[in-house]
Write an enzyme that holds these catalytic residues in place. Structure first.
Site, PDB file in Angstrom:
ATOM      1  N   GLU A  31     -56.823   4.988  17.306  1.00  0.00           N
ATOM      2  CA  GLU A  31     -57.836   4.999  18.637  1.00  0.00           C
ATOM      3  C   GLU A  31     -58.178   6.256  19.236  1.00  0.00           C
ATOM      4  O   GLU A  31     -58.669   6.542  20.200  1.00  0.00           O
ATOM      5  CB  GLU A  31     -57.268   4.161  19.805  1.00  0.00           C
ATOM      6  CG  GLU A  31     -56.984   2.614  19.376  1.00  0.00           C
ATOM      7  CD  GLU A  31     -56.730   1.751  20.111  1.00  0.00           C
ATOM      8  OE1 GLU A  31     -57.473   1.318  21.268  1.00  0.00           O
ATOM      9  OE2 GLU A  31     -55.428   1.225  20.342  1.00  0.00           O
TER      10      GLU A  31
ATOM     11  N   THR B  51     -64.743   6.418  13.837  1.00  0.00           N
ATOM     12  CA  THR B  51     -66.170   6.736  14.610  1.00  0.00           C
ATOM     13  C   THR B  51     -66.694   7.895  13.759  1.00  0.00           C
ATOM     14  O   THR B  51     -68.091   7.891  13.804  1.00  0.00           O
ATOM     15  CB  THR B  51     -65.942   6.872  16.271  1.00  0.00           C
ATOM     16  OG1 THR B  51     -65.234   5.819  16.566  1.00  0.00           O
ATOM     17  CG2 THR B  51     -67.516   6.997  16.664  1.00  0.00           C
TER      18      THR B  51
ATOM     19  N   ARG C 111     -64.621  -1.525  17.140  1.00  0.00           N
ATOM     20  CA  ARG C 111     -63.321  -1.129  16.769  1.00  0.00           C
ATOM     21  C   ARG C 111     -62.594  -1.913  15.860  1.00  0.00           C
ATOM     22  O   ARG C 111     -62.675  -3.190  16.074  1.00  0.00           O
ATOM     23  CB  ARG C 111     -62.453  -0.860  18.021  1.00  0.00           C
ATOM     24  CG  ARG C 111     -61.071  -0.797  17.845  1.00  0.00           C
ATOM     25  CD  ARG C 111     -60.525   0.445  17.344  1.00  0.00           C
ATOM     26  NE  ARG C 111     -58.936   0.318  17.124  1.00  0.00           N
ATOM     27  CZ  ARG C 111     -58.440   1.204  16.319  1.00  0.00           C
ATOM     28  NH1 ARG C 111     -58.922   2.139  15.602  1.00  0.00           N
ATOM     29  NH2 ARG C 111     -57.106   1.108  16.441  1.00  0.00           N
TER      30      ARG C 111
ATOM     31  N   ASP D 220     -60.190   8.965   5.643  1.00  0.00           N
ATOM     32  CA  ASP D 220     -59.817   8.305   7.000  1.00  0.00           C
ATOM     33  C   ASP D 220     -58.720   7.658   6.707  1.00  0.00           C
ATOM     34  O   ASP D 220     -58.522   6.866   5.846  1.00  0.00           O
ATOM     35  CB  ASP D 220     -60.961   7.623   7.652  1.00  0.00           C
ATOM     36  CG  ASP D 220     -60.532   6.771   9.004  1.00  0.00           C
ATOM     37  OD1 ASP D 220     -59.557   7.353   9.375  1.00  0.00           O
ATOM     38  OD2 ASP D 220     -61.075   6.072   9.191  1.00  0.00           O
TER      39      ASP D 220
ATOM     40  N   GLN E 104     -51.835   4.550  13.393  1.00  0.00           N
ATOM     41  CA  GLN E 104     -50.493   3.775  13.865  1.00  0.00           C
ATOM     42  C   GLN E 104     -49.300   4.457  13.115  1.00  0.00           C
ATOM     43  O   GLN E 104     -49.470   4.704  11.757  1.00  0.00           O
ATOM     44  CB  GLN E 104     -50.453   2.164  13.657  1.00  0.00           C
ATOM     45  CG  GLN E 104     -51.625   1.500  14.272  1.00  0.00           C
ATOM     46  CD  GLN E 104     -52.983   1.518  13.684  1.00  0.00           C
ATOM     47  OE1 GLN E 104     -53.290   2.220  12.360  1.00  0.00           O
ATOM     48  NE2 GLN E 104     -54.079   1.280  14.358  1.00  0.00           N
TER      49      GLN E 104
END
Length: 399
Positions: A57, A62, A191, A221, A225
């Site tokens: 996040e 993005t 998201r 990308d 996590q």
């Protein structure tokens, strides 16, 4: 190429994205045009590989979306429609999380109608409805307009909630329309957890002053996590630049996967691991201090980084040439200094993945960014691209 990029990162001063300029006369043009063209061709023939790293996040996906918008003509109508279930899920998870936290935080609903709407939402499964029926829409609208839910949202740093929750709930009436097609801004705010590795390839024009033509980039990308980070090493080979994203706004939040761990502390710990990783030692390192717009909103709402990082108080007491900084400015400088301190600390090699003993000579190039702001990302990436091309020419001893 790797070392050239690294040198260029050291040579260029860090400037906030908002004040960057990208005039072609920033770069020397005195060489013969044909010489420049030949050298630019050498750069063009090499694909620049960029790896996006950072915690979950932080905004990595993005950035990938922005590259598509800026360099691959954005999204078709069919691709936009494919994003609808993802956006619906973002809305559903957000309202479900807010309703679920009301009792935990001891907040009452503002009306009996809102309580009935909450019971309805809690009776639904975790997955969003396929279609936004009238009953569902009425309940979501009632809840988002409830004073209790808004009070719960104001304390959303105390539980996991999407950064885009307010954006989507504020736009719920538009999104729930039967003819809805996601806008570019909607897609940027959507998201979905990244698992595995994704890649985007695009070409960027080279300024005429540097020979013209195009440069090809490959951007990777990877999931941020903890359980996804063991996959990162699969894409380390051949990487010429690392874009490390860190969310400035997460100073008062804890990890989803570990509620005892502060998110910003986790990001700093991860940055240290990336900085010291021997497989990335020759790659240029650029840090995007992202989501500073959300950070500023939090500070205006009364949140203070000193409550989570007590050392901030001493940092603000240091002598400065300009003492007219506001709290947002101090907070941005404090977070950046945390990163700078990591790059300057000597360290020992504790595992085979770390570089050897000593103080690294590498330096970082820092940008404060808003990943959902296309203009900001365009300016930042334009500057990075020009640095790469300019350094390839100057490294040949011609400037």
């Amino acid at each position: 190429m790797k070392l050239r990029l690294l040198r260029c990162l050291r040579q260029q001063p860090a400037k906030p994205a908002a004040v960057m300029t990208h005039k072609e006369d920033q770069y020397p043009v005195s060489l013969d045009h044909h010489v420049l063209k030949d050298m630019a061709k050498g750069v063009r023939d090499t694909t620049v590989k960029i790896l996006l790293l950072g915690t979950a996040e932080s905004g990595k996906t993005t950035i990938i979306k922005q590259m598509r918008i800026l360099h691959i003509n954005g999204f078709t109508d069919d691709e936009r429609r494919e994003k609808i279930p993802e956006i619906y899920q973002n809305i559903h998870e957000s309202i479900l999380q807010l309703v679920g936290q009301m009792g935990v935080l001891g907040i009452d609903f503002g009306s009996c109608t809102s309580e009935r709407s909450a019971d309805y939402i809690l009776s639904l499964p975790g997955s969003a409805p396929e279609y936004m029926n009238e009953e569902y829409c009425d309940h979501v609208t009632t809840l988002w307009n409830d004073v209790g839910i808004r009070a719960c949202y104001d304390r959303s740093n105390e539980f996991p909630l999407l950064d885009s929750a307010k954006y989507f709930l504020d736009n719920f009436v538009r999104i729930s329309d039967a003819e809805y097609i996601p806008s570019t801004e909607d897609i940027l705010h959507s998201r979905k957890i990244t698992t595995g590795i994704s890649q985007i390839t695009f070409r960027v024009p080279i300024p005429k002053s540097m020979g013209g033509g195009e440069q090809q980039f490959q951007m990777y990308d990877v999931g941020g996590q903890r359980d996804q980070r063991n996959k990162w090493i699969q894409v380390f080979e051949g990487i010429q630049a690392v874009l490390f994203l860190i969310s400035c706004s997460e100073f008062d939040q804890n990890l989803r996967e570990d509620p005892s761990q502060n998110r910003l502390q986790e990001a700093l710990k991860l940055f240290r691991a990336v900085w010291q990783n021997r497989f990335l030692a020759s790659a240029g390192l650029i840090v995007f201090l992202n989501k500073y717009d959300i950070m500023e909103r939090k500070i205006r709402a009364g949140k203070h980084i000193v409550d989570y990082f007590p050392e901030y108080e001493d940092f603000c007491k240091r002598p400065q040439q300009d003492n007219c900084f506001g709290e947002s400015d101090w907070t941005k400088m404090f977070i950046k200094q945390k990163l700078v301190d990591i790059t300057q600390e000597p360290f020992k090699r504790h595992s085979r993945n770390q570089v050897d003993l000593g103080t690294s000579e590498r330096e970082c190039y820092y940008h404060f960014t808003v990943a959902t702001d296309t203009r900001c990302i365009r300016d930042v990436f334009c500057d990075v691209q020009k640095m790469i091309l300019s350094e390839n020419v100057s490294s040949m001893g011609l400037f």
